[in-house]
Scaffold this motif. Structure first.
Motif, mmCIF file in Angstrom:
data_model
loop_
_atom_site.group_PDB
_atom_site.id
_atom_site.type_symbol
_atom_site.label_atom_id
_atom_site.label_comp_id
_atom_site.label_asym_id
_atom_site.label_seq_id
_atom_site.Cartn_x
_atom_site.Cartn_y
_atom_site.Cartn_z
ATOM 1 N N GLU A 261 0.827 -9.858 7.190
ATOM 2 C CA GLU A 261 0.651 -10.744 8.636
ATOM 3 C C GLU A 261 -0.308 -10.355 9.402
ATOM 4 O O GLU A 261 -0.968 -11.151 10.041
ATOM 5 N N ILE A 262 -0.650 -8.886 9.542
ATOM 6 C CA ILE A 262 -1.530 -8.493 10.026
ATOM 7 C C ILE A 262 -2.796 -8.295 9.251
ATOM 8 O O ILE A 262 -3.909 -8.529 9.920
ATOM 9 N N GLU A 263 -2.847 -8.091 8.127
ATOM 10 C CA GLU A 263 -4.129 -8.276 7.294
ATOM 11 C C GLU A 263 -3.949 -9.090 6.139
ATOM 12 O O GLU A 263 -3.785 -8.911 4.953
ATOM 13 N N PRO A 264 -3.998 -10.749 6.403
ATOM 14 C CA PRO A 264 -3.831 -11.636 5.464
ATOM 15 C C PRO A 264 -4.752 -11.554 4.265
ATOM 16 O O PRO A 264 -4.257 -12.123 3.236
ATOM 17 N N THR A 265 -6.072 -10.912 4.480
ATOM 18 C CA THR A 265 -6.905 -10.968 3.130
ATOM 19 C C THR A 265 -6.383 -9.944 2.184
ATOM 20 O O THR A 265 -6.938 -9.894 1.256
ATOM 21 N N LEU A 266 -5.587 -9.012 2.781
ATOM 22 C CA LEU A 266 -5.091 -8.031 1.593
ATOM 23 C C LEU A 266 -3.835 -8.478 1.218
ATOM 24 O O LEU A 266 -3.008 -7.621 0.599
ATOM 25 N N ALA A 267 -3.008 -9.601 1.429
ATOM 26 C CA ALA A 267 -1.832 -10.023 1.088
ATOM 27 C C ALA A 267 -1.538 -9.842 -0.345
ATOM 28 O O ALA A 267 -0.523 -9.389 -0.867
ATOM 29 N N ASP A 268 -2.421 -10.380 -1.394
ATOM 30 C CA ASP A 268 -2.242 -10.107 -2.801
ATOM 31 C C ASP A 268 -2.293 -8.608 -3.095
ATOM 32 O O ASP A 268 -1.389 -8.124 -3.930
ATOM 33 N N ALA A 269 -3.033 -7.766 -2.727
ATOM 34 C CA ALA A 269 -2.792 -6.507 -2.715
ATOM 35 C C ALA A 269 -1.711 -5.430 -2.298
ATOM 36 O O ALA A 269 -1.156 -4.891 -2.953
ATOM 37 N N PHE A 270 -1.390 -6.364 -1.162
ATOM 38 C CA PHE A 270 0.019 -5.661 -0.780
ATOM 39 C C PHE A 270 1.024 -5.795 -1.484
ATOM 40 O O PHE A 270 2.000 -4.948 -1.790
ATOM 41 N N ALA A 271 1.130 -7.093 -2.084
ATOM 42 C CA ALA A 271 2.127 -7.577 -2.942
ATOM 43 C C ALA A 271 2.420 -6.515 -4.240
ATOM 44 O O ALA A 271 3.516 -6.328 -4.644
ATOM 45 N N THR A 272 0.973 -6.496 -4.642
ATOM 46 C CA THR A 272 0.833 -5.620 -5.754
ATOM 47 C C THR A 272 1.320 -4.285 -5.719
ATOM 48 O O THR A 272 2.207 -3.752 -6.439
ATOM 49 N N TRP A 273 0.978 -3.643 -4.427
ATOM 50 C CA TRP A 273 1.347 -2.412 -3.905
ATOM 51 C C TRP A 273 2.988 -2.206 -3.935
ATOM 52 O O TRP A 273 3.691 -1.403 -4.628
ATOM 53 N N ALA A 274 3.621 -3.623 -3.539
ATOM 54 C CA ALA A 274 5.153 -3.224 -3.362
ATOM 55 C C ALA A 274 5.810 -3.228 -4.764
ATOM 56 O O ALA A 274 6.901 -2.652 -4.903
ATOM 57 N N ARG A 275 5.182 -3.911 -5.647
ATOM 58 C CA ARG A 275 5.871 -3.979 -7.016
ATOM 59 C C ARG A 275 5.579 -2.574 -7.662
ATOM 60 O O ARG A 275 6.581 -2.170 -8.345
ATOM 61 N N GLU A 276 4.514 -2.120 -7.436
ATOM 62 C CA GLU A 276 3.982 -0.894 -8.234
ATOM 63 C C GLU A 276 4.596 0.348 -7.828
ATOM 64 O O GLU A 276 5.103 1.409 -8.189
ATOM 65 N N ARG A 277 5.032 0.479 -6.282
ATOM 66 C CA ARG A 277 5.640 1.404 -5.494
ATOM 67 C C ARG A 277 7.178 1.794 -5.815
ATOM 68 O O ARG A 277 7.927 2.333 -5.319
ATOM 69 N N ILE A 278 7.822 0.639 -6.303
ATOM 70 C CA ILE A 278 9.367 0.666 -6.815
ATOM 71 C C ILE A 278 9.564 2.061 -7.380
ATOM 72 O O ILE A 278 10.894 2.386 -7.116
ATOM 73 N N ASP A 279 8.729 2.315 -8.006
ATOM 74 C CA ASP A 279 9.052 3.684 -8.847
ATOM 75 C C ASP A 279 8.801 4.962 -8.317
ATOM 76 O O ASP A 279 8.642 6.085 -8.914
ATOM 77 N N ALA A 280 8.424 5.113 -7.073
ATOM 78 C CA ALA A 280 8.443 6.227 -6.377
ATOM 79 C C ALA A 280 9.367 7.038 -6.521
ATOM 80 O O ALA A 280 10.478 6.914 -6.551
ATOM 81 N N GLU A 281 8.912 8.450 -6.665
ATOM 82 C CA GLU A 281 9.921 9.327 -6.801
ATOM 83 C C GLU A 281 10.744 9.857 -5.547
ATOM 84 O O GLU A 281 11.643 10.028 -5.694
ATOM 85 N N GLU A 282 9.942 9.788 -4.207
ATOM 86 C CA GLU A 282 10.400 9.948 -3.173
ATOM 87 C C GLU A 282 10.003 8.878 -2.244
ATOM 88 O O GLU A 282 8.832 8.710 -2.040
#
Length: 294
Positions: A261-282
């Motif tokens: 909502e703050i940086e709408p041009t990065l919405a797709d990149a942020f959504a990808t980040w959210a999926r990929e970061r599910i496996d963060a160790e901490e």
């Protein structure tokens, strides 16, 4: 009205038009209880140690998580008055609290709970906290408490709360206030960008006026001092790992939604980040707990 990550901290993944998703609140409750500052909780326990009974108002009570976390640190007889703007959450609070108790007796407006030797009377009030005059109906509280609420409110709203409580000489205890710190390990290139955008979103109006967001705890402590309170502040971070995958997934989605909502041009990149970061160790999400007493 319990939030953080997927619901109340400015992100909308757990938000319904009428309030906040009970499933999200259930998912986050173990992390909330584990995160609470034991040092501050000990100060609260000591402050009320000489009492046999206590009346508590819980603002934005959600499904009653704050009661379940705090009851064992308070005197043996308690009256909790739970306030929320969502009738669905209040009904779920009644249901979940009766299930949590060792025994329960219900009337139309209250439940009486027995839990581990504590006798807890619980009443419920549906009220729009964004418009509320903070008189707490006919309740004269000894303690006003809230969990994951103050980062949503404005400075003006918070000052009204402190002033109303000071007039009654009621103590104030606000836990799990997001303070702007969020970290995933190992790090990824978009982490800092996501957090910066999320923290900007936190300052948007959440219905109470311009939100305090990450400065809520410090603003609260300052107001307490101005109105004659002694206050104590302690860290209460979420510390999540690979066993918290469902919670991390919801948290990530909330961060990504708010950041987009703050940086709408990065919405797709942020959504990808959210999926990929599910496996963060901490994953560490920083909060602060604050207690004030006159």
């Amino acid at each position: 009205m319990e939030g953080d990550g997927s619901s109340r901290h400015g992100d909308d993944a757990g938000h319904r038009m009428s309030g906040f998703d009970p499933a999200w609140l259930a998912l986050r409750e173990p992390a909330d209880h584990a995160a609470r500052s034991r040092r501050i909780e000990g100060i609260v326990r000591a402050h009320f140690a000489g009492r046999n009974s206590l009346t508590i108002v819980d603002l934005g009570c959600g499904t009653g998580s704050n009661l379940r976390a705090l009851a064992s640190s308070l005197p043996p007889r308690q009256h909790w008055h739970l306030v929320d703007g969502d009738t669905v959450l209040l009904k779920e609070a009644r249901r979940s609290l009766t299930g949590w108790a060792d025994s329960a007796r219900e009337t139309e407006h209250e439940v009486a709970l027995d839990k581990d030797g504590y006798r807890i009377r619980v009443s419920f009030e549906c009220a729009d906290l964004t418009m509320r005059d903070l008189h707490f109906s006919d309740i004269a509280p000894d303690l006003v408490t809230a969990a994951a609420l103050l980062d949503l409110v404005s400075l003006e709203w918070l000052e009204r709360l402190v002033m109303a409580s000071a007039r009654r000489r009621a103590s104030l205890y606000a836990v799990l206030n997001y303070d702007g710190g969020a970290r995933w390990r190992p790090e990824a290139p978009l982490d800092a960008r996501i957090v910066a955008a999320f923290n900007r979103h936190q300052r948007r109006d959440k219905g109470f006026g311009p939100a305090l967001g990450p400065i809520a705890s410090d603003a609260f402590s300052a107001l307490l001092a101005q109105h004659g309170y002694r206050s104590w502040q302690g860290d209460s971070p979420w510390q999540l790992g690979t066993g918290d995958r469902s919670l991390v997934a919801a948290l990530n989605a909330g961060f990504a939604t708010a950041a987009a909502e703050i940086e709408p041009t990065l919405a797709d990149a942020f959504a990808t980040w959210a999926r990929e970061r599910i496996d963060a160790e901490e994953v560490t999400i920083s909060h602060k707990d604050v207690f004030g007493a006159i």
